[in-house]
Design a protein around this motif. Structure first.
Motif, PDB file in Angstrom:
ATOM      1  N   PRO A 164       0.768  -1.143   0.043  1.00 33.10           N
ATOM      2  CA  PRO A 164       0.022   0.076  -0.064  1.00 33.10           C
ATOM      3  C   PRO A 164       0.866   1.364   0.077  1.00 33.10           C
ATOM      4  O   PRO A 164       2.289   0.977   0.109  1.00 33.10           O
ATOM      5  CB  PRO A 164      -0.732  -0.107   1.574  1.00 33.10           C
ATOM      6  N   ARG A 165       0.498   2.363  -0.125  1.00 32.79           N
ATOM      7  CA  ARG A 165       0.982   3.558   0.012  1.00 32.79           C
ATOM      8  C   ARG A 165       1.712   3.631   1.185  1.00 32.79           C
ATOM      9  O   ARG A 165       2.993   3.826   1.400  1.00 32.79           O
ATOM     10  CB  ARG A 165       0.222   4.904  -0.437  1.00 32.79           C
ATOM     11  N   GLY A 166       0.745   3.981   2.121  1.00 29.14           N
ATOM     12  CA  GLY A 166       1.455   3.765   3.679  1.00 29.14           C
ATOM     13  C   GLY A 166       2.303   4.922   3.683  1.00 29.14           C
ATOM     14  O   GLY A 166       2.921   5.739   2.748  1.00 29.14           O
ATOM     15  N   VAL A 167       2.918   4.817   5.106  1.00 32.20           N
ATOM     16  CA  VAL A 167       4.033   5.991   5.422  1.00 32.20           C
ATOM     17  C   VAL A 167       5.356   5.786   4.709  1.00 32.20           C
ATOM     18  O   VAL A 167       6.064   6.689   4.387  1.00 32.20           O
ATOM     19  CB  VAL A 167       4.135   6.231   6.992  1.00 32.20           C
ATOM     20  N   LEU A 168       5.594   4.518   4.465  1.00 34.62           N
ATOM     21  CA  LEU A 168       6.827   4.509   3.803  1.00 34.62           C
ATOM     22  C   LEU A 168       6.894   4.795   2.331  1.00 34.62           C
ATOM     23  O   LEU A 168       7.755   5.492   1.791  1.00 34.62           O
ATOM     24  CB  LEU A 168       7.425   2.770   3.909  1.00 34.62           C
TER      25      LEU A 168
END
Length: 269
Positions: A164-168
């Motif tokens: 997923p996109r997420g914080v990383l």
């Protein structure tokens, strides 16, 4: 960071010659590959009848596929297993063949194609097709999913493992250069691609990995953001990663490193 990125301009992409090496170093700092292997082993262990044909798109060095191939070969030792890999890098393809050859299973037939998915001369039907961290790079997600689905035999499974996109991966969105005219595709793009392809998703499974980047080398940091960072950007990226880190079960600070597993099945024809 965005303003610093604007000053730096478009960053160089990762070099093909060192991509596989840097990827391997990156994986040693995460528990994600183990989580993926454990999950896929559980899925494949249910396939206990007759010969089986596997296609791994973006097979890399075969570290994951060797475990899956061993699982298939061990469930019924005399069952023929055809395992085909596709990877655009010749070095990775050679490592894939070596990893599966080291299993020393007479029932295991291994093939590999040094190509992209749309160029590889593969012929189905396949019982299982996997895209493990390789859907990011395809030109068009829905078109790729349709082509892969067409290679499945009756009862076959198409499994896409994607972040997923997420914080990383917010870093990738800001820092990574385009890939032949498109950005990298994340989980929401995969969901949209399945819908556009008219394919019904099974349950989506999220594996909650953790990534240790506290003392990562510059090469691992570059792989993390999918770009060659400038000296000005490196400390900003490290500060961001520190800020988004959370404690794991042992209290050590880790960057959240989740991955989604998508599956569609072809009904018996």
């Amino acid at each position: 960071m965005i303003s610093a990125r604007a000053v730096a301009g478009v960053l160089p992409g990762l070099a093909p010659a060192t991509y596989a090496r840097d990827h391997a170093c990156f994986e040693t700092r995460s528990d994600q590959r183990r989580l993926i292997a454990d999950h896929l082993v559980t899925v494949l262990a249910d396939r206990r009848i007759g010969p089986i044909s596997m296609l791994s798109v973006g097979c890399g060095d075969g570290a994951l596929d060797a475990r899956l191939a061993a699982t298939l070969a061990d469930v019924l030792p005399t069952r023929p297993v055809r395992y085909v890999g596709i990877d655009p890098y010749a070095g990775s393809a050679a490592a894939f063949v070596a990893a599966l050859s080291d299993l020393d299973r007479e029932s295991l037939e291994t093939q590999v194609h040094v190509a992209t998915f749309d160029e590889a001369p593969v012929a189905g039907p396949f019982d299982v097709i996997t895209f493990v961290h390789s859907m990011y790079y395809v030109p068009r997600v829905a078109e790729t999913l349709r082509a892969a689905f067409d290679l499945l035999g009756p009862g076959g499974e198409l499994i896409v493992v994607n972040a997923p996109r997420g914080v990383l991966n917010a870093l990738v969105g800001v820092l990574a250069p385009p890939l032949e005219g498109h950005r990298q595709w994340f989980s929401d793009d995969v969901v949209a691609g399945f819908a556009e392809a008219g394919q019904q998703l099974e349950e989506i499974v999220t594996l909650e990995g953790r990534l240790d980047l506290a003392v990562a080398s510059d090469a691992v940091l570059d792989f993390t953001v999918q770009a060659r960072l400038t000296p000005e950007l490196r400390p900003l990226v490290r500060a961001y990663l520190h800020a988004v880190s959370v404690p794991d079960a042992s209290g050590e600070m880790r960057v959240p490193h989740p991955v989604d597993v998508f599956c569609v099945k072809r009904s018996d024809l």
